[in-house]
Scaffold this active site. Structure first.
Site, PDB file in Angstrom:
ATOM      1  N   GLU A 277      30.402  75.156  32.581  1.00  0.00           N
ATOM      2  CA  GLU A 277      30.966  74.290  31.760  1.00  0.00           C
ATOM      3  C   GLU A 277      32.094  74.081  32.388  1.00  0.00           C
ATOM      4  OE1 GLU A 277      31.863  75.202  27.417  1.00  0.00           O
ATOM      5  OE2 GLU A 277      29.735  74.352  26.857  1.00  0.00           O
ATOM      6  N   LYS A 412      23.976  66.179  21.999  1.00  0.00           N
ATOM      7  CA  LYS A 412      24.324  65.871  20.575  1.00  0.00           C
ATOM      8  C   LYS A 412      24.202  64.719  20.172  1.00  0.00           C
ATOM      9  CE  LYS A 412      28.149  69.316  20.659  1.00  0.00           C
ATOM     10  NZ  LYS A 412      29.488  69.470  20.652  1.00  0.00           N
TER      11      LYS A 412
HETATM   12  O1  PA5 Z   1      34.024  76.038  25.859  1.00  0.00           O
HETATM   13  C1  PA5 Z   1      33.983  75.231  24.969  1.00  0.00           C
HETATM   14  O2  PA5 Z   1      34.780  74.717  24.460  1.00  0.00           O
HETATM   15  C2  PA5 Z   1      32.819  75.159  24.332  1.00  0.00           C
HETATM   16  O3  PA5 Z   1      31.640  75.967  24.544  1.00  0.00           O
HETATM   17  C3  PA5 Z   1      32.804  75.286  22.722  1.00  0.00           C
HETATM   18  O4  PA5 Z   1      33.517  76.644  22.579  1.00  0.00           O
HETATM   19  C4  PA5 Z   1      31.461  75.331  21.911  1.00  0.00           C
HETATM   20  O5  PA5 Z   1      30.980  74.012  22.067  1.00  0.00           O
HETATM   21  C5  PA5 Z   1      31.796  75.595  20.318  1.00  0.00           C
HETATM   22  O6  PA5 Z   1      32.770  74.569  19.910  1.00  0.00           O
HETATM   23  P1  PA5 Z   1      33.662  74.987  18.407  1.00  0.00           P
HETATM   24  O7  PA5 Z   1      34.360  76.108  18.846  1.00  0.00           O
HETATM   25  O8  PA5 Z   1      34.241  73.554  18.560  1.00  0.00           O
HETATM   26  O9  PA5 Z   1      32.529  74.969  17.459  1.00  0.00           O
END
Ligand code: PA5
Length: 424
Positions: A277, A412
């Site tokens: 990511e 999404k």
């Molecule tokens: O690293 C990140 O920001 C993402 O992987 C989020 O942790 C993940 O999408 C979950 O998001 P949220 O905590 O808003 O539900």
């Protein structure tokens, strides 16, 4: 923690030194892209102690009244906890501690159905974790598990068994928590999900699971001491980031994280999210994959040895095993194993690792060896902090913003369109 680059050709490394130091100084001076998400750098020395004490108090309460804590979250709101929990709880845990059960990390109705059946017989509480407070997977799971909780205990007692970790002020989950009067914990504004295990996101469920969070935090602090030093020669995190970029530019655009202790499996899952990511954007990035050896030597090991030569490995070695066995002599020796009699399993495992490294290096797979002292809360804390610094430096060297994840939105919106969500 030790890191050794003996099995990488470093003849070109000098030309990456300056770039890595520039990237490191952008990270430390907080003047690069994504600099509003760098709260994790100092966080271990800067914990909100009022909240930290509340975490310990809430944990005791949960341990006293619950067999299980259903930990609802996905991505960074789940993987750090799962990694440490899985590494620390033992392969065949005794049921004398409050068990962490995960939900909201996929959309399987079958999983949720079985989970609800399982929970019917258990005393349980819920920790729902979402920074945005609007993520679909945990929101659906929370709806179901909350309904069961309220059915089982009544609305009043259920309120005492729900713990919400989310944004300080905004989001659907925060609004719901305010309305229902749930106890809340904060995902700090300046810490992104995948860097948030050091906040209440990880600390509350880990504390409930009986992990010594003081030691976990101490590991992160050790990480600050070792990996925020502004020196290429002394700081292995900067060197590692530089080497990753050097290998990438040499066509090695896939990194395999290797372990020889299966309990580290979810550490690798956490690591994959952190690097994928953070780095995978603008058509760039080193693709992170992981293997659990020696199991996977009998499957993808073939590919690593002789497949496309676009990969390098980072082996995660554990210096001392928590438990061990000595192989016994057998009079008949029908299995021809007496050559190993008197040897410890950890010795055999280590030779498997060393042999594999020799074979893979011969097969043109550069190898980095990262050794942690043991599988403990402290060692894992330091390791996590190390990787977080590496990904920050490495991402800046690649020329991407390591602290956002815009690509996650695309699936999404396609999914919401298909589901008929208003506005899509
Ligand atoms: O690293 C990140 O920001 C993402 O992987 C989020 O942790 C993940 O999408 C979950 O998001 P949220 O905590 O808003 O539900």
């Amino acid at each position: 923690m030790k890191i050794d680059f003996n099995n990488v050709d470093l003849s070109n490394l000098n030309s990456y030194k300056e770039k890595s130091l520039d990237a490191f100084s952008s990270l430390m001076n907080k003047d690069g892209e994504g600099n509003d998400f760098l709260g994790w750098i100092d966080r271990p020395n800067n914990l909100d102690m009022e909240e930290y004490e509340r975490i310990k108090k809430a944990s005791k309460k949960i341990q006293n009244n619950s067999d299980c804590l259903v930990t609802i979250g996905i991505g960074g709101s789940y993987l750090g906890t799962k990694a440490v929990d899985y590494a620390m709880k033992g392969y065949f845990p005794k049921n004398d501690k409050t068990e962490l059960i995960y939900a909201g990390h996929q959309i399987s109705g079958e999983y949720l159905h079985e989970l609800l059946d399982y929970l019917k017989e258990k005393e349980f509480s819920i920790n729902v974790i979402s920074k945005s407070g609007t993520t679909t997977e945990p929101a659906i799971a929370f709806r179901f598990v909350k309904e069961l909780l309220e059915e089982k205990y009544g609305k009043e007692e259920a309120r005492e068994r729900i713990f919400v970790t989310t944004d300080r002020q905004k989001g659907a989950l925060k609004d719901l928590a305010n309305k229902e009067g749930y106890e809340t914990f904060v995902v700090p504004d300046d810490i992104g999900g995948r860097f948030s295990v050091i906040s209440a996101v990880g600390l509350l469920p880990l504390c409930v699971a009986g992990i010594d969070i003081d030691k976990f935090v101490a590991g992160f602090k050790k990480g600050i001491e070792n990996y925020t030093v502004d020196s290429f020669e002394e700081n292995k995190a900067i060197q590692y980031a530089a080497i990753r970029n050097m290998l990438n530019e040499d066509g090695k655009d896939l990194e395999v994280l290797v372990n020889y202790e299966p309990k580290l499996k979810y550490v690798s899952e956490w690591w994959k999210q952190l690097f994928a990511e953070s780095e995978g954007k603008d058509g760039k990035g080193i693709f992170p994959v992981s293997v659990n050896n020696t199991t996977d030597l009998h499957s993808v090991g073939q590919m690593i040895q002789e497949g496309k030569r676009n990969l390098f490995e980072t082996v995660l070695k554990v210096e001392s095993a928590n438990k061990d066995l000595t192989i016994m002599e057998d009079e008949e020796n029908l299995d021809d194993l007496n050559y190993l009699a008197g040897k410890k399993m950890s010795f055999v495992n280590e030779k498997a690792m060393e042999g594999t490294i020799i074979a893979h290096v011969k097969g043109n797979v550069p190898n980095i060896l990262l050794t942690i002292d043991d599988v403990s809360a402290e060692s894992l804390g330091e390791l996590f902090y190390f990787f977080e610094i590496v990904v920050g430096v490495s991402g800046y060297m690649l020329g991407v913003n390591p602290f956002n994840q815009p690509g996650v939105e695309e699936y999404k919106s396609q999914m919401f369109k298909l589901l008929g969500k208003p506005g899509y």
